[in-house]
Design a protein around this motif. Structure first.
Motif, short mmCIF file in Angstrom:
data_model
loop_
_atom_site.label_atom_id
_atom_site.label_comp_id
_atom_site.label_asym_id
_atom_site.label_seq_id
_atom_site.Cartn_x
_atom_site.Cartn_y
_atom_site.Cartn_z
N ARG A 141 0.83 -1.19 0.00
CA ARG A 141 0.00 0.00 0.00
C ARG A 141 0.88 1.26 0.00
N ALA A 142 1.95 1.23 0.84
CA ALA A 142 2.80 2.41 0.97
C ALA A 142 3.51 2.74 -0.34
N ARG A 143 3.78 1.72 -1.15
CA ARG A 143 4.45 2.00 -2.44
C ARG A 143 3.49 2.55 -3.47
N ARG A 144 2.18 2.33 -3.26
CA ARG A 144 1.19 2.76 -4.24
C ARG A 144 0.55 4.10 -3.90
N ILE A 145 0.45 4.39 -2.60
CA ILE A 145 -0.23 5.62 -2.19
C ILE A 145 0.71 6.47 -1.34
N ALA A 146 1.00 7.68 -1.82
CA ALA A 146 1.72 8.64 -0.98
C ALA A 146 0.68 9.54 -0.32
N TYR A 147 0.85 9.77 0.97
CA TYR A 147 -0.14 10.54 1.71
C TYR A 147 0.55 11.69 2.43
N LEU A 148 0.05 12.88 2.19
CA LEU A 148 0.61 14.08 2.81
C LEU A 148 -0.41 14.61 3.80
N PRO A 149 -0.20 14.38 5.10
CA PRO A 149 -1.22 14.82 6.06
C PRO A 149 -1.21 16.33 6.26
N GLN A 150 -2.25 16.80 6.91
CA GLN A 150 -2.36 18.22 7.25
C GLN A 150 -1.23 18.67 8.16
N GLY A 151 -0.87 19.92 8.08
CA GLY A 151 -0.06 20.52 9.14
C GLY A 151 1.44 20.47 8.95
N HIS A 152 1.94 19.64 8.04
CA HIS A 152 3.37 19.58 7.77
C HIS A 152 4.18 19.44 9.04
N VAL A 153 3.96 18.33 9.72
CA VAL A 153 4.57 18.08 11.02
C VAL A 153 5.98 17.52 10.86
N PHE A 154 6.92 18.12 11.58
CA PHE A 154 8.27 17.55 11.69
C PHE A 154 8.65 17.63 13.16
N HIS A 155 8.82 16.48 13.80
CA HIS A 155 9.05 16.51 15.25
C HIS A 155 10.51 16.73 15.62
N TRP A 156 11.43 16.25 14.79
CA TRP A 156 12.84 16.38 15.15
C TRP A 156 13.53 17.32 14.16
N PRO A 157 14.53 18.08 14.62
CA PRO A 157 15.23 19.00 13.72
C PRO A 157 16.20 18.30 12.78
N MET A 158 15.67 17.35 12.00
CA MET A 158 16.52 16.60 11.05
C MET A 158 16.81 17.46 9.82
N PRO A 159 17.94 17.20 9.15
CA PRO A 159 18.21 17.93 7.90
C PRO A 159 17.14 17.65 6.86
N VAL A 160 16.84 18.66 6.04
CA VAL A 160 15.78 18.55 5.04
C VAL A 160 15.97 17.32 4.15
N ALA A 161 17.21 17.09 3.69
CA ALA A 161 17.45 15.97 2.78
C ALA A 161 17.06 14.64 3.43
N ASP A 162 17.34 14.50 4.74
CA ASP A 162 16.99 13.26 5.44
C ASP A 162 15.47 13.10 5.57
N VAL A 163 14.78 14.23 5.77
CA VAL A 163 13.32 14.19 5.86
C VAL A 163 12.74 13.74 4.52
N VAL A 164 13.23 14.33 3.43
CA VAL A 164 12.72 13.98 2.10
C VAL A 164 13.02 12.50 1.81
N ALA A 165 14.19 12.04 2.27
CA ALA A 165 14.57 10.64 2.04
C ALA A 165 13.61 9.67 2.73
N LEU A 166 12.85 10.15 3.73
CA LEU A 166 11.85 9.28 4.37
C LEU A 166 10.81 8.80 3.36
N GLY A 167 10.64 9.56 2.28
CA GLY A 167 9.72 9.14 1.24
C GLY A 167 10.11 7.81 0.62
N ARG A 168 11.38 7.44 0.78
CA ARG A 168 11.85 6.18 0.21
C ARG A 168 11.65 5.01 1.16
N TYR A 169 11.12 5.28 2.34
CA TYR A 169 10.91 4.24 3.35
C TYR A 169 10.21 2.99 2.81
N PRO A 170 9.14 3.15 2.02
CA PRO A 170 8.45 1.94 1.54
C PRO A 170 9.29 1.10 0.59
#
Lengths: 259, 342
Positions: A77-106
């Protein structure tokens, strides 16, 4: 528009406790189409989107590429549907590139190193959203507009055929609203099936290939902006008096006063 | 390798080296001071007094300090990753306190010997109730204030329950014994203690390590993490059980030792770019460093020879260092605590 829909849902019902939040929604999302879901606060838009994303249980039929959503593993499911929730939440001050790389998690195994595909997808998402200039900055130090673009970049990096975005333009200045809507339109025209929730009728009219209107749990209209956005419907659904203008660019609602 | 990866590797190697150095010092320090040479000869051979002191008295204590410190360091990093909250720590959730209730109940009523498996199992059950309760109360949003308030309530409840067990203890000696044990110490721990606790520590590490990648995805919130393929419910359950296993077993053999789980991840976080997954390994190593250093410290500070206890209690030292640290962190996070959701 004759291709088979990427996402095909019918009779979707969601209850939270005793309350009926989504009441028999039918919706299909096709490749190459940006669909904008609008409706008053509390209409059930977010709940419907979360059901379509498989995040909450729903009655009815939701098919992804002809397969039942509930039959997919969480990873499929995660590979087929990308979901962007409300609010643009980021809990930890991680570098932007690492946050974007989370998209590759699936696409990764628990302990596997990033592949060339992963690096390429992240680079592409950073470039598309214009976020590569601050790729090394902690994400929590960014402005609202920058965070919105990072959140979108993260969702784009999934490279999923379906993208569901819940209020991606909320609390953004006019320029960044346009930037984000252009990115969603481009994602659709590059072959994605994109559904975005919005509140700005003019923005929806300007960018959507298709507008779906939700009111009190039901989908009350579904079609091209010109056909769907009428003064009568804006009055009955939103309780707002409006006039519609139309020109070469498209239909424009002008909102006058609450009814 | 990115900058964060190479600085993380350097940090891990430094911490590992530090653990080895501190472990050797720990074998040397005590009422009978040994030279590094005597300590190492005693450890690897020989059969004189030094060998007995090192192998039977100081080695179990040193290994327990490493294992317990590592367990708390990892447990803190895991809870912080799960709840997306740098103030999460087992002791603030009443976990050691609740584990103490279970373990002291078993000890007070003589249900089992102090080195039987019943003590850690009772401790784990207590910790499971408190951490499970907290995660259930904190819920999906896991806001900072709700989490801390719920932790405060659970810790108070566990404290009261322990006091009740002390009040109702069958003999005053039992009560005194429990009271001292609750303060946390590694004094006079034997290989038996090591043997009953280690399986639970290993299980705890495995459960937590399996979820390290999920912590990174959770930085986007639970919905986004779920959409990326994280089974959030399973992650939550595994972390709760993993932390409870580690904390319960620690409390069962060493009493209540707090704040390692808060301090250790914080000290290493910046070096790994605040990545909640990458922080786990250095936090584990840092936890071991901190506790073994504290345990060397309690042996160096002269205690009153007429007092009941020969040494300052380890749990007292970690709290004396940890609580001001915690207050400083609250001071820095005030803005978040002032109602804004974390």
């Amino acid at each position: 528009m004759t291709a088979k829909p990427k996402l095909d849902a019918a009779g979707v019902v969601v209850r939270l406790g005793d309350a009926l939040i989504v009441d028999g929604a039918a919706l299909d999302l096709r490749a190459g189409e940006l669909t904008v879901l609008i409706g008053p606060n509390g209409a059930g838009k977010t709940t419907l989107m979360r059901a379509l994303a498989g995040l909450i249980p729903a009655e009815g039929r939701i098919d992804i590429d002809g397969r039942s959503l509930s039959a997919l593993t969480i990873r499929e499911r995660a590979r087929r549907i990308a979901y962007l929730p409300q609010g643009h939440v980021f809990h930890w001050p991680m570098p932007v590139a690492d946050v974007v790389a989370l998209g590759r998690y699936p696409h990764a195994d628990a302990f596997s190193m990033p592949t060339d595909d992963d690096r390429h997808a992240v680079k592409k998402a950073l470039a598309a959203t214009g976020t590569e200039t601050f790729a090394n900055r902690p994400v929590t130090t960014l402005s609202g507009g920058e965070r919105a673009r990072v959140a979108l970049a993260r969702a784009l990096a999934c490279e999923a055929p379906i993208l569901l975005a819940d209020e991606p333009t909320v609390s953004l200045d006019p320029r960044h609203q346009l930037v984000v809507m252009e990115l969603l339109a481009r994602a659709a025209h590059d072959g994605g099936a994109v559904l975005a929730i919005g509140h700005d009728l003019a923005l929806a009219a300007r960018f959507a290939d298709r507008i779906v209107i939700m009111d009190r749990g039901r989908l009350v209209a579904d079609g091209k902006p010109r056909d769907v956005l009428t003064a009568e419907r804006i009055a009955s659904v939103f309780g707002v008096e409006a006039v519609m203008t139309d020109d070469a660019i498209g239909p424009h609602p002008i909102l006058l006063r609450p009814l | 390798m990115t900058r964060a990866e190479s600085s993380g590797l350097r940090l891990n190697l430094t911490l590992a080296l530090l653990i080895i150095v501190l472990a050797v010092i720990s074998l040397m320090v005590g009422p009978a001071a040994l030279s590094p040479r005597e300590a190492l000869v005693g450890l690897f051979g020989g059969d004189g007094a030094a060998a007995i002191i090192v192998r039977d008295i100081r080695l179990p204590r040193t290994l327990l300090a490493i294992l317990i410190g590592a367990t708390f360091g990892l447990a803190g990093a895991a809870l912080q990753g799960l709840l997306r909250n740098p103030l999460a720590e087992p002791a603030l959730f009443g976990a050691p306190q609740a584990a103490s209730v279970g373990a002291s109940f078993v000890i007070a009523y003589g249900l089992a010997g102090a080195t039987s498996f019943a003590v850690p199992v009772a401790g784990i059950a207590g910790a499971l109730v408190s951490i499970g309760g907290l995660v259930a109360i904190a819920g999906r949003r896991a806001s900072l204030s709700v989490t801390l308030l719920a932790g405060l309530a659970l810790a108070s409840l566990a404290g009261a329950a322990t006091a009740l067990i002390l009040n109702l203890a069958p003999t005053p000696y039992a009560a005194l014994e429990i009271a001292f044990w609750l303060l946390g110490s590694l004094e006079d721990r034997s290989v038996d203690h090591l043997l009953i606790a280690t399986p639970f520590f290993v299980a705890s590490w495995l459960l937590l390590a399996l979820n390290v990648q999920a912590f990174r995805a959770l930085t986007l919130g639970e919905d986004a993490a779920a959409s990326l393929g994280v089974d959030v419910g399973r992650t939550r359950l595994m972390v709760v059980i993993g932390v409870a296993l580690g904390v319960g077993a620690s409390v069962a053999v060493a009493g209540s030792i707090g704040f390692i789980g808060l301090v250790a991840p914080h000290l290493v976080r910046r070096a790994v770019g605040s990545d909640p997954a990458r922080v786990c390994l250095p936090a584990t190593l840092m936890g071991a460093v901190l506790l073994i250093a504290a345990d060397i410290g309690v042996r160096l500070v002269p205690a009153n020879p007429n007092a009941t206890a020969v040494e300052i209690k380890l749990g007292v030292v970690t709290a004396l260092i940890g609580v001001p640290f915690f207050l400083a962190m609250i001071f820095r996070e005030r803005r978040l605590l002032d109602g804004a959701p974390s």
